[in-house]
Design a protein around this motif. Structure first.
Motif, PDB file in Angstrom:
ATOM      1  N   ILE A 133       0.864  -1.184   0.000  1.00 28.83           N
ATOM      2  CA  ILE A 133       0.000   0.000   0.000  1.00 28.83           C
ATOM      3  C   ILE A 133       0.894   1.227   0.000  1.00 28.83           C
ATOM      4  O   ILE A 133       1.793   1.344   0.840  1.00 28.83           O
ATOM      5  N   VAL A 134       0.674   2.135  -0.948  1.00 27.24           N
ATOM      6  CA  VAL A 134       1.514   3.324  -1.101  1.00 27.24           C
ATOM      7  C   VAL A 134       0.645   4.566  -0.947  1.00 27.24           C
ATOM      8  O   VAL A 134      -0.289   4.773  -1.726  1.00 27.24           O
ATOM      9  N   ASP A 135       0.931   5.384   0.055  1.00 28.77           N
ATOM     10  CA  ASP A 135       0.198   6.636   0.240  1.00 28.77           C
ATOM     11  C   ASP A 135       0.989   7.782  -0.382  1.00 28.77           C
ATOM     12  O   ASP A 135       2.216   7.744  -0.439  1.00 28.77           O
ATOM     13  N   GLU A 136       0.261   8.814  -0.821  1.00 27.33           N
ATOM     14  CA  GLU A 136       0.856   9.960  -1.534  1.00 27.33           C
ATOM     15  C   GLU A 136       1.657   9.473  -2.742  1.00 27.33           C
ATOM     16  O   GLU A 136       2.753   9.955  -3.031  1.00 27.33           O
ATOM     17  N   ALA A 137       1.092   8.533  -3.474  1.00 27.22           N
ATOM     18  CA  ALA A 137       1.809   7.885  -4.575  1.00 27.22           C
ATOM     19  C   ALA A 137       2.008   8.797  -5.772  1.00 27.22           C
ATOM     20  O   ALA A 137       2.800   8.474  -6.666  1.00 27.22           O
ATOM     21  N   GLN A 138       1.308   9.925  -5.814  1.00 27.19           N
ATOM     22  CA  GLN A 138       1.463  10.820  -6.965  1.00 27.19           C
ATOM     23  C   GLN A 138       2.871  11.404  -7.047  1.00 27.19           C
ATOM     24  O   GLN A 138       3.280  11.909  -8.087  1.00 27.19           O
ATOM     25  N   GLU A 139       3.650  11.327  -5.966  1.00 26.03           N
ATOM     26  CA  GLU A 139       4.988  11.916  -5.956  1.00 26.03           C
ATOM     27  C   GLU A 139       6.066  10.963  -6.447  1.00 26.03           C
ATOM     28  O   GLU A 139       7.199  11.375  -6.675  1.00 26.03           O
ATOM     29  N   LEU A 140       5.758   9.683  -6.605  1.00 32.36           N
ATOM     30  CA  LEU A 140       6.807   8.713  -6.899  1.00 32.36           C
ATOM     31  C   LEU A 140       7.323   8.844  -8.329  1.00 32.36           C
ATOM     32  O   LEU A 140       6.561   9.021  -9.269  1.00 32.36           O
TER      33      LEU A 140
ATOM     34  N   ARG B  80      -3.758  13.555  -7.885  1.00 35.02           N
ATOM     35  CA  ARG B  80      -2.970  14.169  -8.959  1.00 35.02           C
ATOM     36  C   ARG B  80      -2.754  15.647  -8.714  1.00 35.02           C
ATOM     37  O   ARG B  80      -1.721  16.208  -9.085  1.00 35.02           O
ATOM     38  N   ALA B  81      -3.722  16.311  -8.064  1.00 39.09           N
ATOM     39  CA  ALA B  81      -3.602  17.747  -7.804  1.00 39.09           C
ATOM     40  C   ALA B  81      -2.588  18.059  -6.710  1.00 39.09           C
ATOM     41  O   ALA B  81      -2.255  19.227  -6.501  1.00 39.09           O
ATOM     42  N   GLN B  82      -2.096  17.042  -5.996  1.00 37.64           N
ATOM     43  CA  GLN B  82      -1.081  17.271  -4.973  1.00 37.64           C
ATOM     44  C   GLN B  82       0.295  16.793  -5.416  1.00 37.64           C
ATOM     45  O   GLN B  82       1.197  16.630  -4.584  1.00 37.64           O
ATOM     46  N   ALA B  83       0.484  16.581  -6.721  1.00 43.90           N
ATOM     47  CA  ALA B  83       1.786  16.179  -7.254  1.00 43.90           C
ATOM     48  C   ALA B  83       2.641  17.425  -7.446  1.00 43.90           C
ATOM     49  O   ALA B  83       2.327  18.285  -8.275  1.00 43.90           O
TER      50      ALA B  83
ATOM     51  N   HIS C 107       5.405  17.989  -8.843  1.00 40.24           N
ATOM     52  CA  HIS C 107       6.064  18.180 -10.142  1.00 40.24           C
ATOM     53  C   HIS C 107       5.112  17.985 -11.303  1.00 40.24           C
ATOM     54  O   HIS C 107       5.537  17.775 -12.441  1.00 40.24           O
ATOM     55  N   GLY C 108       3.816  18.069 -11.007  1.00 35.93           N
ATOM     56  CA  GLY C 108       2.818  17.926 -12.057  1.00 35.93           C
ATOM     57  C   GLY C 108       2.463  16.471 -12.304  1.00 35.93           C
ATOM     58  O   GLY C 108       3.227  15.552 -11.975  1.00 35.93           O
ATOM     59  N   PHE C 109       1.284  16.271 -12.888  1.00 39.56           N
ATOM     60  CA  PHE C 109       0.804  14.909 -13.148  1.00 39.56           C
ATOM     61  C   PHE C 109      -0.131  14.991 -14.350  1.00 39.56           C
ATOM     62  O   PHE C 109      -1.353  14.907 -14.222  1.00 39.56           O
ATOM     63  N   PRO C 110       0.439  15.134 -15.554  1.00 43.85           N
ATOM     64  CA  PRO C 110      -0.405  15.345 -16.735  1.00 43.85           C
ATOM     65  C   PRO C 110      -1.142  14.104 -17.211  1.00 43.85           C
ATOM     66  O   PRO C 110      -2.146  14.204 -17.913  1.00 43.85           O
ATOM     67  N   ASP C 111      -0.666  12.917 -16.853  1.00 46.05           N
ATOM     68  CA  ASP C 111      -1.262  11.674 -17.341  1.00 46.05           C
ATOM     69  C   ASP C 111      -2.443  11.251 -16.477  1.00 46.05           C
ATOM     70  O   ASP C 111      -2.643  11.749 -15.372  1.00 46.05           O
ATOM     71  N   SER C 112      -3.195  10.286 -16.967  1.00 45.97           N
ATOM     72  CA  SER C 112      -4.165   9.595 -16.122  1.00 45.97           C
ATOM     73  C   SER C 112      -3.400   8.596 -15.253  1.00 45.97           C
ATOM     74  O   SER C 112      -2.235   8.277 -15.524  1.00 45.97           O
ATOM     75  N   TRP C 113      -4.056   8.072 -14.224  1.00 46.33           N
ATOM     76  CA  TRP C 113      -3.393   7.074 -13.389  1.00 46.33           C
ATOM     77  C   TRP C 113      -2.994   5.831 -14.189  1.00 46.33           C
ATOM     78  O   TRP C 113      -1.851   5.361 -14.055  1.00 46.33           O
ATOM     79  N   PRO C 114      -3.863   5.264 -15.020  1.00 44.64           N
ATOM     80  CA  PRO C 114      -3.423   4.084 -15.792  1.00 44.64           C
ATOM     81  C   PRO C 114      -2.235   4.378 -16.694  1.00 44.64           C
ATOM     82  O   PRO C 114      -1.326   3.546 -16.833  1.00 44.64           O
ATOM     83  N   GLU C 115      -2.211   5.567 -17.311  1.00 41.54           N
ATOM     84  CA  GLU C 115      -1.076   5.917 -18.171  1.00 41.54           C
ATOM     85  C   GLU C 115       0.204   6.041 -17.355  1.00 41.54           C
ATOM     86  O   GLU C 115       1.266   5.563 -17.763  1.00 41.54           O
ATOM     87  N   ARG C 116       0.090   6.702 -16.210  1.00 44.65           N
ATOM     88  CA  ARG C 116       1.273   6.902 -15.372  1.00 44.65           C
ATOM     89  C   ARG C 116       1.822   5.572 -14.853  1.00 44.65           C
ATOM     90  O   ARG C 116       3.037   5.323 -14.858  1.00 44.65           O
ATOM     91  N   LEU C 117       0.930   4.706 -14.410  1.00 47.48           N
ATOM     92  CA  LEU C 117       1.374   3.441 -13.833  1.00 47.48           C
ATOM     93  C   LEU C 117       1.879   2.472 -14.897  1.00 47.48           C
ATOM     94  O   LEU C 117       2.770   1.655 -14.628  1.00 47.48           O
ATOM     95  N   ALA C 118       1.335   2.552 -16.102  1.00 53.30           N
ATOM     96  CA  ALA C 118       1.835   1.707 -17.187  1.00 53.30           C
ATOM     97  C   ALA C 118       3.304   2.012 -17.449  1.00 53.30           C
ATOM     98  O   ALA C 118       4.107   1.105 -17.731  1.00 53.30           O
ATOM     99  N   ARG C 119       3.674   3.276 -17.362  1.00 54.30           N
ATOM    100  CA  ARG C 119       5.076   3.652 -17.559  1.00 54.30           C
ATOM    101  C   ARG C 119       5.970   3.066 -16.465  1.00 54.30           C
ATOM    102  O   ARG C 119       7.150   2.800 -16.683  1.00 54.30           O
ATOM    103  N   ALA C 120       5.388   2.860 -15.290  1.00 55.96           N
ATOM    104  CA  ALA C 120       6.157   2.287 -14.189  1.00 55.96           C
ATOM    105  C   ALA C 120       6.177   0.767 -14.226  1.00 55.96           C
ATOM    106  O   ALA C 120       6.868   0.135 -13.424  1.00 55.96           O
ATOM    107  N   GLY C 121       5.392   0.168 -15.147  1.00 54.03           N
ATOM    108  CA  GLY C 121       5.382  -1.282 -15.264  1.00 54.03           C
ATOM    109  C   GLY C 121       4.201  -1.958 -14.607  1.00 54.03           C
ATOM    110  O   GLY C 121       4.234  -3.158 -14.343  1.00 54.03           O
TER     111      GLY C 121
END
Length: 760
Positions: free
Chosen positions: A544-551, A574-577, A579-593
């Motif tokens: 479980i990862v909290d504040e995951a928008q920063e990773l 996403r609004a608390q990232a 350094h910005g968070f332009p992607d959707s969550w699925p797009e962002r996480l796909a990049r992480a694998g």
């Protein structure tokens, strides 16, 4: 009377008198009607007796298991797991008294209420006294609404104070119940009232007031990755922690035997704040940490990083360069050599080296594979032994050859993870060879004078290096263990031979001691040298990862290494990232694998008053127009105040005088020293980054414009503003608006929040 939440009798009278579990104040006298609480009193009496019995039974069972022999292998593991389970159960039973009970529900097809508890509890006959809050039977307590009552006719929630009920609330779902329980009705007030309570240094217990939208997410299954997306005050952290407890109860695949659950928070203040939540839910074995805790160097990774260097290190590609950095030290020699022994000269050619270097299984850590390579090399050279030379003698001669050992040490040296990463930042040619895609100016950017002055951006590379290299002490520890085992066996053999020689019995029973199975049991392997386990190394069954928008991508690699199942709960906004968070969550996480992703949203702000959110919303929308700003459910009537930085001390002193309870936070960059605060026990000072995930009755922002421009500055201001549960004061050198020292502001208005449900 009640002691530690347990009902006791008054033995000073001849008649046995059971004192009430209820301690309702005078203004709630109507709720003390025996017609409303007599059934509860009887049930609490049964709970109290069962609780005492359960504590005695679990304590006795725990003592018995601890007295059992440790055993070996699976037997030892099973014993340890049983001790862990019983210890956790005993702690949970002793932690609470009657306040184990959260409330009860009455179904339309039921004759008796079903009482809900933090744990399940039964009496001696097996009658269920408390249903565990995580069980399917308990779900209507959290999920039923007037629109969807889930078969309920009534729900009751208790407020416990020092082991006694100081208030309770009934919600009814039929007209008949409405007439019978009019004295106790106050729809949703159990939750709304809790929102106005004073905050403390630890997150308060909210299990009894989990809301339907939160409950639905808590109970989602564990397969794949679940993203819990929600703005400030929506209860993301509450959902994450209660979900950990729920999954451990509901999914046997996530138990400690299979890896257990890891919770990763954003900062040390966050971990301190939530430290009581999981133990309060009966879960003592969940590992909780920050990303920095995953790496030994994390505690000293305080050096600031340049933005460009941090960007380069955030990529998974640079983490992958660690593999090339270590492979540099695993290249077999290309030159032949001769080993001279007293018996025969042995030739070692490049083929011998290559075959030996290929011996370890793929994925074997470098330092652990070193012994395998050495053994494989010696085995290969043993083929050149003269048959007249004893095998043990020839092997010992090869192993002791100084030149062979020196060549091997250069070809496959023992490595240190920190040393490998430090070399990348101090030897440009080494970094260029390991990461050939980097441009010359990028290589220069990553070089630094002190390569071991670690930064947060270094941690993923250190983690990757440590995993790939392994424990530098593993080889030495193995040799010490083998030596200790051999010494113990030698001592054992001496004792056995003495016993057998002294045995003059007719059947020579002592000779049975020579049996291999029996001899193995006589060796106490638990007393041999052992490595201290790394409790955060994993693998874990669920993370479980909290504040995951920063990773960053690099930081995700740290977590996914510890969770090969990709069973994740990802909590963020996403609004608390920063350094910005332009992607959707699925797009962002796909990049992480991470490919199997389900997104669940929380849109109701239970924590932050409407007055504060009205001021915070324009701040974030100016930088992120599509920010997911939640809707507040209450207002306090206390407006956001503005003032001058010079007024800070008088504001804090005035708040302390007016509020004997509660906590406050001064958010500034840099944070103020505790010595400069009037009461460091109740007033803290944090940076916007460290305040993330926390909440306070009063929040004072010092010069918020200094938090910086752009998205990063806007996010820091938005996060800092939304930490307030009651009052927000913003100080700058150009004050405007209401005077924060006005008794209608920090003083009087905070004293009696109205906690109105916002009408929209």
């Amino acid at each position: 009377m009640t002691q530690n939440g347990r009902l006791t009798s008054d033995s000073t009278t001849e008649e046995l008198v059971i004192h009430s579990a209820f301690a309702l104040p005078d203004h709630l006298a109507g709720k003390a009607d025996p017609a409303l609480i007599a059934d509860d009193e009887r049930h609490f009496s049964a709970i109290s007796a069962s609780l005492e019995r359960s504590i005695d039974e679990v304590a006795s069972r725990l003592d018995a298991v601890r007295r059992e022999r440790g055993g070996h292998g699976q037997q030892a593991l099973d014993r340890d797991l049983e001790i862990h389970r019983l210890t956790a159960r005993l702690r949970a039973l002793r932690r609470f008294g009657l306040d184990l009970c959260l409330g009860h529900i009455l179904a339309s097809d039921g004759d008796d209420p079903v009482y809900l508890g933090r744990l399940g509890l039964a009496d001696a006959s097996g009658r269920r006294l408390l249903v565990d809050w995580r069980s399917p039977a308990a779900e209507p307590f959290f999920a039923a609404t007037h629109a969807e009552p889930m078969g309920l006719v009534r729900r009751r929630r208790y407020r416990w104070t020092r082991g006694r009920i100081t208030d309770y609330w009934d919600e009814v779902f039929t007209d008949d119940e409405l007439r019978e329980h009019a004295a106790a009705l106050d729809d949703q007030s159990a939750f709304i009232a809790s929102l106005g309570e004073h905050r403390s240094e630890r997150m308060r217990d909210v299990l009894g007031t989990i809301q339907a939208d939160q409950n639905a997410i808590i109970r989602v299954g564990s397969r794949g990755a679940l993203v819990v997306d929600g703005g400030p005050g929506t209860g993301k952290t509450v959902v994450a922690l209660h979900r950990a407890a729920y999954l451990l109860y509901a999914d046997p695949r996530l138990g400690r035997r299979h890896g257990g659950v890891l919770v990763v928070g954003p900062s040390r203040p966050y971990l301190d704040y939530v430290a009581d939540v999981l133990p309060g839910l009966g879960e003592e074995g969940v590992q909780v940490c920050t990303l920095a805790d995953l790496v030994p160097e994390g505690g000293t990774a305080l050096r600031p990083e340049t933005p460009e260097a941090a960007r380069l290190k955030s990529s998974a590609a640079l983490v992958g360069a660690v593999e090339a950095a270590i492979a540099y030290y695993e290249r077999p020699p290309a030159v032949a050599m001769t080993v001279e022994t007293d018996h025969v000269d042995v030739g070692v050619d490049p083929v011998d080296w290559a075959e030996a270097f290929a011996a370890p299984e793929p994925g074997t850590p470098h330092n652990e594979a070193r012994d395998e390579v050495w053994d494989a090399l010696i085995d290969r050279l043993m083929d050149q032994r003269d048959e007249e030379v004893p095998e043990a003698v020839f092997r010992r001669a090869l192993q002791r050859d100084g030149e062979l050992r020196r060549v091997f040490a250069r070809a496959w040296p023992l490595l240190d993870a920190a040393g490998v990463v430090a070399d990348l930042w101090s030897v440009p040619a080494y970094l260029r060879a390991c990461a050939p895609w980097l441009a010359p100016d990028e290589i220069r950017e990553l070089q630094r004078e002190d390569p071991r002055a670690w930064t947060a951006a270094d941690l993923p590379l250190l983690d990757a290096a440590r995993l790939r290299i392994g424990d530098p002490e593993a080889s030495a520890r193995r040799r010490r263990r083998e030596f200790a085992l051999a010494s113990e066996r030698e001592q054992r053999e001496m004792v056995l031979e003495h016993l057998i020689a002294a045995d003059d019995s007719e059947m020579a029973v002592m000779s049975m001691l020579r049996g291999a199975d029996l001899q193995r049991t006589l060796v106490d392997e638990q007393a041999l040298p052992q490595a201290d386990p790394d409790l955060l190394a994993g693998p874990f069954a669920h993370v479980i990862v909290d504040e995951a928008q920063e990773l960053t991508d690099a930081e995700w690699t740290m977590l996914l290494r510890r969770c090969p199942s990709r069973s994740l709960t990802i909590v963020g906004d996403r609004a608390q990232a920063r350094h910005g968070f332009p992607d959707s969550w699925p797009e962002r996480l796909a990049r992480a694998g991470i490919d199997r992703v389900t997104v669940a949203g929380l849109s109701i702000n239970y924590r932050t008053p409407e007055e504060v959110m009205a001021a915070a919303e324009p701040v974030i929308r100016a930088a992120m127009p599509d920010a997911n700003v939640p809707t507040s459910v209450r207002r306090t009537g206390v407006p956001v105040a503005h003032g001058a930085v010079a007024d800070l001390r008088s504001i804090l002193d005035g708040w302390l005088d007016a509020h004997p309870e509660g906590t406050a936070c001064v958010i500034a960059r840099p944070a103020l020293e505790p010595a400069g605060l009037p009461d460091p026990g109740r007033i803290r000072s944090l940076t916007p980054e460290l305040a993330k995930g926390l909440e306070f009755d009063l929040v004072v922002l010092v010069d918020p414009d200094s938090f910086g421009p752009g998205i990063e500055g806007a996010v820091d201001r938005y996060v800092a503003m939304t930490r307030a549960t009651g009052r927000l004061v913003m100080l700058s050198d150009a004050p405007r608006g209401q005077d924060p020292r006005d008794p209608r502001g920090v003083g009087a208005s905070m004293g009696a929040p109205r906690n109105e449900v916002a009408r929209r």
